[in-house]
Write a protein that holds these residues in place. Structure first.
Motif, short mmCIF file in Angstrom:
data_model
loop_
_atom_site.label_atom_id
_atom_site.label_comp_id
_atom_site.label_asym_id
_atom_site.label_seq_id
_atom_site.Cartn_x
_atom_site.Cartn_y
_atom_site.Cartn_z
N MET A 81 0.85 -1.18 0.00
CA MET A 81 0.00 0.00 0.00
C MET A 81 0.89 1.24 0.00
SD MET A 81 -2.90 1.30 2.73
CE MET A 81 -3.16 -0.38 3.20
N ILE A 82 0.51 2.19 -0.82
CA ILE A 82 1.21 3.47 -0.87
C ILE A 82 0.25 4.54 -0.37
CG2 ILE A 82 2.20 5.22 -2.40
CD1 ILE A 82 3.02 2.88 -4.24
N LEU A 83 0.70 5.36 0.57
CA LEU A 83 -0.05 6.52 1.03
C LEU A 83 0.71 7.74 0.51
CD1 LEU A 83 -0.75 5.50 4.72
CD2 LEU A 83 -2.22 5.17 2.73
N ARG A 84 0.02 8.58 -0.24
CA ARG A 84 0.69 9.72 -0.85
C ARG A 84 -0.21 10.95 -0.81
NH1 ARG A 84 -1.92 10.90 -5.35
NH2 ARG A 84 -2.93 9.28 -6.57
N PRO A 85 0.41 12.14 -0.84
CA PRO A 85 -0.42 13.35 -0.93
C PRO A 85 -1.22 13.34 -2.24
CG PRO A 85 1.85 13.90 -0.33
CD PRO A 85 1.84 12.45 -0.72
N ARG B 132 -10.90 2.65 17.86
CA ARG B 132 -9.62 3.35 17.82
C ARG B 132 -9.53 4.47 18.87
NH1 ARG B 132 -10.86 0.75 13.58
NH2 ARG B 132 -9.24 -0.19 12.29
N GLY B 133 -10.45 4.43 19.84
CA GLY B 133 -10.35 5.34 20.98
C GLY B 133 -11.07 6.67 20.86
N TRP B 134 -11.88 6.85 19.83
CA TRP B 134 -12.66 8.08 19.70
C TRP B 134 -13.87 8.01 20.63
CZ3 TRP B 134 -11.46 12.14 16.33
CH2 TRP B 134 -10.41 11.91 15.44
N SER B 135 -14.26 9.16 21.19
CA SER B 135 -15.42 9.24 22.09
C SER B 135 -16.37 10.34 21.62
CB SER B 135 -14.96 9.59 23.51
OG SER B 135 -14.08 8.63 24.00
N LEU B 136 -17.65 10.09 21.79
CA LEU B 136 -18.65 11.10 21.47
C LEU B 136 -18.45 12.34 22.34
CD1 LEU B 136 -21.84 8.88 21.14
CD2 LEU B 136 -20.80 10.25 19.32
N THR B 137 -18.65 13.52 21.73
CA THR B 137 -18.53 14.77 22.48
C THR B 137 -19.89 15.27 22.98
OG1 THR B 137 -18.86 16.21 20.56
CG2 THR B 137 -16.57 15.50 21.05
N GLY B 138 -20.98 14.74 22.42
CA GLY B 138 -22.31 15.25 22.74
C GLY B 138 -22.78 16.31 21.75
N SER C 185 -7.60 1.75 8.18
CA SER C 185 -6.73 1.88 9.36
C SER C 185 -5.48 2.68 9.02
CB SER C 185 -6.33 0.50 9.89
OG SER C 185 -7.47 -0.16 10.39
N ALA C 186 -4.86 2.41 7.87
CA ALA C 186 -3.66 3.14 7.47
C ALA C 186 -3.96 4.62 7.27
CB ALA C 186 -3.06 2.53 6.21
N LEU C 187 -5.07 4.93 6.61
CA LEU C 187 -5.45 6.33 6.41
C LEU C 187 -5.77 7.01 7.73
CD1 LEU C 187 -7.62 5.91 3.20
CD2 LEU C 187 -5.44 7.16 3.35
N HIS C 188 -6.48 6.31 8.61
CA HIS C 188 -6.80 6.86 9.93
C HIS C 188 -5.53 7.20 10.69
CE1 HIS C 188 -7.43 6.26 14.29
NE2 HIS C 188 -8.54 6.96 14.07
N ASP C 189 -4.59 6.27 10.72
CA ASP C 189 -3.35 6.49 11.48
C ASP C 189 -2.55 7.64 10.87
OD1 ASP C 189 -4.25 4.41 13.02
OD2 ASP C 189 -2.75 2.97 12.29
N LEU C 190 -2.51 7.73 9.57
CA LEU C 190 -1.83 8.85 8.92
C LEU C 190 -2.50 10.17 9.29
CD1 LEU C 190 0.22 10.08 6.93
CD2 LEU C 190 -1.43 9.58 5.10
N ALA C 191 -3.82 10.19 9.29
CA ALA C 191 -4.55 11.41 9.65
C ALA C 191 -4.18 11.87 11.06
CB ALA C 191 -6.06 11.17 9.54
N LEU C 192 -4.15 10.94 12.01
CA LEU C 192 -3.81 11.33 13.38
C LEU C 192 -2.37 11.80 13.48
CD1 LEU C 192 -5.67 8.74 15.61
CD2 LEU C 192 -6.43 10.96 14.76
N GLU C 193 -1.48 11.14 12.74
CA GLU C 193 -0.08 11.56 12.72
C GLU C 193 0.05 12.99 12.19
OE1 GLU C 193 3.40 10.53 9.65
OE2 GLU C 193 2.68 8.79 10.78
N ARG C 194 -0.65 13.28 11.10
CA ARG C 194 -0.58 14.62 10.50
C ARG C 194 -1.21 15.68 11.41
NH1 ARG C 194 3.20 15.51 8.70
NH2 ARG C 194 2.35 17.33 7.65
N LEU C 195 -2.33 15.35 12.04
CA LEU C 195 -2.94 16.30 12.97
C LEU C 195 -2.01 16.57 14.15
CD1 LEU C 195 -6.62 15.02 12.86
CD2 LEU C 195 -5.82 17.30 12.15
N GLY C 196 -1.42 15.52 14.70
CA GLY C 196 -0.48 15.70 15.81
C GLY C 196 0.72 16.53 15.41
N ALA C 197 1.24 16.29 14.21
CA ALA C 197 2.40 17.04 13.72
C ALA C 197 2.08 18.52 13.54
CB ALA C 197 2.89 16.44 12.41
N SER C 198 0.80 18.84 13.33
CA SER C 198 0.41 20.24 13.16
C SER C 198 0.11 20.92 14.50
CB SER C 198 -0.79 20.36 12.23
OG SER C 198 -1.97 19.91 12.87
N GLY C 199 0.29 20.19 15.61
CA GLY C 199 0.10 20.77 16.93
C GLY C 199 -1.25 20.50 17.56
#
Length: 158
Positions: free
Chosen positions: A1-5, A129-135, A93-107
């Motif tokens: 699998m390749i994940l690319r911009p 994957r640990g997400w919780s409802l906010t209401g 799962s791969a896209l989800h993990d990349l998304a969290l990595e990119r969000l974390g890298a942006s602060g």
């Protein structure tokens, strides 16, 4: 699998991924015979996302074919779609993990997302994957105007 911009000229590719995944997953909310997929509106949304410097869009490829896409920006995992033929193969799962990595890298310290209240499989995917409802909820602006629910997930400091 390749994940690319995603490339700036891929709005139609992203639209096709979203349409095929959404029609498959949300037919119980948006019966396609009653609510045709709004191609023109979402093509414009993708074109705007690709041009927005605050939004990152990525494509997952398997065997040289686009299999899924994810977009992040402004603290949100904005979209995550996987073509039905590629579901269950780790693309989401791969896209989800990349998304969290990119969000974390942006602060971002707490990521958020919206998904349809009636998206049972998507909600299970995020909850595992640990997400919780906010209401928080909102009305989707596309007829028949179902409800979106918001999820949040704390991110580990980078």
């Amino acid at each position: 699998m390749i994940l690319r911009p995603a490339r700036p000229d891929e709005a139609d590719t992203l639209l096709a991924i979203q349409r095929d995944a959404a029609v498959d997953a949300f037919a119980h909310v948006y019966p396609p015979e009653r609510y045709p997929f709004p191609d023109d509106a979402f093509r414009e949304v993708w074109a705007e996302a690709l041009a927005d410097p605050e939004v990152e869009v990525y494509v997952a490829e398997l065997d040289g074919e686009a299999a899924g896409a994810v977009s992040v920006g402004k603290g949100f995992l904005s979209t995550l779609y996987v073509l039905p033929a590629y579901q269950g193969r780790g693309v989401g799962s791969a896209l989800h993990d990349l998304a969290l990595e990119r969000l974390g890298a942006s602060g971002v310290r707490e990521a958020r997302l919206w998904t349809l209240e009636g998206n049972a499989s998507g909600r299970r995917f995020y909850e595992r994957r640990g997400w919780s409802l906010t209401g928080e909820t909102r009305v989707v602006p596309y007829s028949p105007n179902p409800t979106d629910v918001q999820y949040a997930k704390p991110l580990d400091p980078a």
